[in-house]
Motif scaffolding. Sequence first.
Motif, PDB file in Angstrom:
ATOM      1  N   UNK A 181       0.843  -1.203   0.000  1.00 41.65           N
ATOM      2  CA  UNK A 181       0.000   0.000   0.000  1.00 41.65           C
ATOM      3  C   UNK A 181       0.876   1.250   0.000  1.00 41.65           C
ATOM      4  N   UNK A 182       1.868   1.269   0.890  1.00 40.68           N
ATOM      5  CA  UNK A 182       2.739   2.446   0.989  1.00 40.68           C
ATOM      6  C   UNK A 182       3.548   2.637  -0.281  1.00 40.68           C
ATOM      7  N   UNK A 183       4.100   1.550  -0.805  1.00 41.73           N
ATOM      8  CA  UNK A 183       4.895   1.683  -2.029  1.00 41.73           C
ATOM      9  C   UNK A 183       4.014   2.147  -3.181  1.00 41.73           C
ATOM     10  N   UNK A 184       2.757   1.639  -3.213  1.00 38.33           N
ATOM     11  CA  UNK A 184       1.829   2.080  -4.252  1.00 38.33           C
ATOM     12  C   UNK A 184       1.621   3.584  -4.204  1.00 38.33           C
ATOM     13  N   UNK A 185       1.438   4.103  -2.995  1.00 36.28           N
ATOM     14  CA  UNK A 185       1.264   5.549  -2.841  1.00 36.28           C
ATOM     15  C   UNK A 185       2.509   6.295  -3.299  1.00 36.28           C
ATOM     16  N   UNK A 186       3.678   5.775  -2.934  1.00 36.09           N
ATOM     17  CA  UNK A 186       4.932   6.437  -3.314  1.00 36.09           C
ATOM     18  C   UNK A 186       5.085   6.465  -4.827  1.00 36.09           C
ATOM     19  N   UNK A 187       4.790   5.329  -5.480  1.00 36.24           N
ATOM     20  CA  UNK A 187       4.907   5.270  -6.938  1.00 36.24           C
ATOM     21  C   UNK A 187       3.961   6.292  -7.576  1.00 36.24           C
ATOM     22  N   UNK A 208       0.952   3.073 -12.021  1.00 34.52           N
ATOM     23  CA  UNK A 208       0.751   2.271 -10.812  1.00 34.52           C
ATOM     24  C   UNK A 208       0.271   0.868 -11.173  1.00 34.52           C
ATOM     25  N   UNK A 209      -0.696   0.796 -12.061  1.00 34.28           N
ATOM     26  CA  UNK A 209      -1.259  -0.507 -12.399  1.00 34.28           C
ATOM     27  C   UNK A 209      -0.223  -1.405 -13.065  1.00 34.28           C
ATOM     28  N   UNK A 210       0.486  -0.850 -14.053  1.00 34.58           N
ATOM     29  CA  UNK A 210       1.544  -1.632 -14.712  1.00 34.58           C
ATOM     30  C   UNK A 210       2.572  -2.119 -13.704  1.00 34.58           C
ATOM     31  N   UNK A 211       3.065  -1.180 -12.885  1.00 36.42           N
ATOM     32  CA  UNK A 211       4.150  -1.500 -11.960  1.00 36.42           C
ATOM     33  C   UNK A 211       3.727  -2.615 -11.017  1.00 36.42           C
ATOM     34  N   UNK A 212       2.516  -2.505 -10.466  1.00 40.18           N
ATOM     35  CA  UNK A 212       2.134  -3.498  -9.461  1.00 40.18           C
ATOM     36  C   UNK A 212       1.711  -4.815 -10.059  1.00 40.18           C
ATOM     37  N   UNK A 213       1.062  -4.783 -11.208  1.00 43.90           N
ATOM     38  CA  UNK A 213       0.645  -6.050 -11.793  1.00 43.90           C
ATOM     39  C   UNK A 213       1.848  -6.829 -12.310  1.00 43.90           C
ATOM     40  N   UNK A 281      -3.384  -5.757  -5.187  1.00 47.68           N
ATOM     41  CA  UNK A 281      -4.580  -5.005  -4.824  1.00 47.68           C
ATOM     42  C   UNK A 281      -4.227  -3.814  -3.947  1.00 47.68           C
ATOM     43  N   UNK A 282      -3.403  -4.078  -2.912  1.00 45.03           N
ATOM     44  CA  UNK A 282      -3.108  -3.008  -1.963  1.00 45.03           C
ATOM     45  C   UNK A 282      -2.250  -1.929  -2.606  1.00 45.03           C
ATOM     46  N   UNK A 283      -1.332  -2.332  -3.481  1.00 48.89           N
ATOM     47  CA  UNK A 283      -0.498  -1.347  -4.169  1.00 48.89           C
ATOM     48  C   UNK A 283      -1.354  -0.433  -5.024  1.00 48.89           C
ATOM     49  N   UNK A 284      -2.267  -1.052  -5.785  1.00 47.35           N
ATOM     50  CA  UNK A 284      -3.141  -0.252  -6.653  1.00 47.35           C
ATOM     51  C   UNK A 284      -4.050   0.626  -5.802  1.00 47.35           C
ATOM     52  N   UNK A 285      -4.487   0.080  -4.663  1.00 51.71           N
ATOM     53  CA  UNK A 285      -5.326   0.866  -3.761  1.00 51.71           C
ATOM     54  C   UNK A 285      -4.566   2.093  -3.258  1.00 51.71           C
ATOM     55  N   UNK A 286      -3.303   1.872  -2.884  1.00 49.00           N
ATOM     56  CA  UNK A 286      -2.471   2.994  -2.427  1.00 49.00           C
ATOM     57  C   UNK A 286      -2.357   4.050  -3.512  1.00 49.00           C
ATOM     58  N   UNK A 290      -3.982   8.091  -3.741  1.00 50.06           N
ATOM     59  CA  UNK A 290      -3.215   9.284  -4.095  1.00 50.06           C
ATOM     60  C   UNK A 290      -3.868   9.974  -5.290  1.00 50.06           C
ATOM     61  N   UNK A 291      -4.287   9.177  -6.301  1.00 48.15           N
ATOM     62  CA  UNK A 291      -4.924   9.749  -7.475  1.00 48.15           C
ATOM     63  C   UNK A 291      -6.207  10.493  -7.102  1.00 48.15           C
ATOM     64  N   UNK A 292      -6.991   9.851  -6.243  1.00 49.49           N
ATOM     65  CA  UNK A 292      -8.287  10.444  -5.890  1.00 49.49           C
ATOM     66  C   UNK A 292      -8.103  11.736  -5.112  1.00 49.49           C
ATOM     67  N   UNK A 293      -7.213  11.712  -4.103  1.00 50.60           N
ATOM     68  CA  UNK A 293      -7.129  12.862  -3.210  1.00 50.60           C
ATOM     69  C   UNK A 293      -6.152  13.928  -3.669  1.00 50.60           C
ATOM     70  N   UNK A 294      -5.150  13.573  -4.445  1.00 52.99           N
ATOM     71  CA  UNK A 294      -4.148  14.560  -4.824  1.00 52.99           C
ATOM     72  C   UNK A 294      -4.286  14.996  -6.280  1.00 52.99           C
ATOM     73  N   UNK A 295      -4.762  14.109  -7.151  1.00 52.24           N
ATOM     74  CA  UNK A 295      -4.735  14.424  -8.574  1.00 52.24           C
ATOM     75  C   UNK A 295      -6.125  14.674  -9.154  1.00 52.24           C
ATOM     76  N   UNK A 296      -7.146  14.624  -8.287  1.00 55.04           N
ATOM     77  CA  UNK A 296      -8.509  14.857  -8.747  1.00 55.04           C
ATOM     78  C   UNK A 296      -8.932  13.907  -9.864  1.00 55.04           C
ATOM     79  N   UNK A 297      -8.506  12.679  -9.730  1.00 57.80           N
ATOM     80  CA  UNK A 297      -9.028  11.655 -10.638  1.00 57.80           C
ATOM     81  C   UNK A 297     -10.048  10.874  -9.825  1.00 57.80           C
TER      82      UNK A 297
END
Lengths: 378, 283
Positions: A181-187, A208-213, A281-286, A290-297
Amino acid sequence: MASTDTAPGQLHVTDSRLQISGDWTLEHYAVLRQQVRSHHSASSAGDEAVDLSGLAGLDTAGARLLVELLGAERMANVSQWAADLPQARQALLETVARVLRKSLEPTRPRRAPLADWLVDIGERVTALWHQQRMLLGFIGLTLTTLLACLLRPWRWRVTALVAHIHQTGLNAVPIVALLTFLVGAVVAFLGATVLRDFGATIFTVNLVAFAFLREFGVLLAAILLAGRTASAFTAQIGAMKANEEIDAIRAIGLDPMELLVLPRLLAMMVILPILTFIGMLCGILGGALVCIFMLDISATQFLAILQRDIPLNHFLVGLGKAPIFAFLIGVIGCLEGFKVSGSAQSVGEHTTSSVVQSIFMVILLDAVAALFFMEMGW
Amino acid sequence: MTDAGVKAGAEAEAESEVLIRVRGLANRFGSHVVHEDLDLDIRHGEILGVVGGSGTGKSVLLRSIVGLKRPDAGSVEVFGEDLTALPPSRRSELERRFGVLFQRGALFSSLDLQENVALPLLEHAGLTRGDAEDLARMKLALAGLPPDAALKMPSELSGGMIKRAALARALALDPEVLFLDEPTAGLDPIGAADFDRLIMTLRDALGLSVFLVTHDLDTLYTACDRVAVLSQRRVLVADRLAVVEASDDAWVRDYFHGPRGRAAAGAAGAAEPITPTTSRENT
């Protein structure tokens, strides 16, 4: 009796008579040795008359110095020339003198530094070679045992397998989930920062999706398991080896490969894909948070992009590596355990080595796999 | 034999000086009572053999005396001071006058033998490394190890050599009391006999008192001046072997007059007639 206030031993030379007095004990060792050495350098003759009547305390350390002072041969028959000494003292001096007759200097192997260095390099190279051969041999042995076992369902160790899945898998879920989760947020942060300059922050989702999958899900789970479980396997099997339990298993006519290695290995191969999935799952969630709260996606947009841009094969590529990594980690952990030889230090060395080796192997294999998949266009 | 003379002499003067006095000792593990109201004396210059069935707390008694286990009740008086009531610094000072040989040697596996023996010398006696290792090699030789053993690691040694090296470490600080926990267990008969002789020699040469936990009947017959029998949570009897053998406790009878006891007594009796036991051997 080691009383607290004692006079250190003395050496006096009066009219070619050597007078020894005071306490010749461990407490005053440094002072006494100094006296003995300086006496030796001052007088060369070793046959002056000796008066031991003033001797107060004596222990083996003092006796050792007296023997050095007067010579082992002379001290060995102290009862003949110092009959007034108490019997216990005579016995002590004679015992120590008898021991010191021979040189106690152990023979140290001496080598030239250059040759030493070359030998060291050679030893390391052959050790590396042996290690790889042993690993391959062990893998072969494991596979043949596995095949033999697969055909005989009544020899499956289901209880052990489930216990190991619990220990190595279930208990590792929280740490794997948190870490990915944390690494997902960092990425996601990283992607957002770099992509903003190109006005392409939306591609953070793809990153994020590519990296984690493909990579991070399996890699992080495998590295965690290598640190957490390979070391545990090595320590468990190593302690059993040191306690001769492995030999006992063999003596009872059982196969330690079947009893100890297979359940651990199969548990790893079951659990690492599951942990990988959780990690993805957790990486993508992280990343999503970030996308939802910081990037307005928005969340729906995030999911829509995932669905549109990320084909299934990335997930399969990532998941497909998990059983192979699990097998390697398990095999290295168990093999290092079998290489333990008795001492506590050896358990420590092999545990370290198993963690280092399994992490190294996982990353190496992942790099090779990345190259392969890229060439294949998967 | 000269041993008999030494033994008799030691006994005569022993009555006067008691080094360690255990009174009313109790040890419990949960609800399991190991010792209760246990009394025992260790006298100057004697080799005291401690015997008892498995689980009667021989090792626990040893650990209570050397201060590794705090007794639940009672006192352990060492060199005239109550060990349990002392402040830690004074305690460790007293404990330095003990040497302990643990059952499996307990050599530090990361150090070679001379470093193992030199460690207490470096830590407590403040010697330089050269001096300490020099003395350590002498102690190893006193314990009957060859010079080349000094640089070996404990994992390279046989059981007998480990025991000898552990003895050398126990002797490092010239202790006054030596505690041995089954020193001959796991040794072959020749090695065990050598070890018995070594302990007697060192006792005579260094003026040691020895607390010897053992199952080895041969050791009891050849080396021990007095024997203490642990049974029913206390010391049943502690006296010369002849007196202990004559005790009418069932366990003692089985122990000393069972087939192995008779054999050991016969062997010892043939070598040196210390105990007139022949009349009792038919019981």
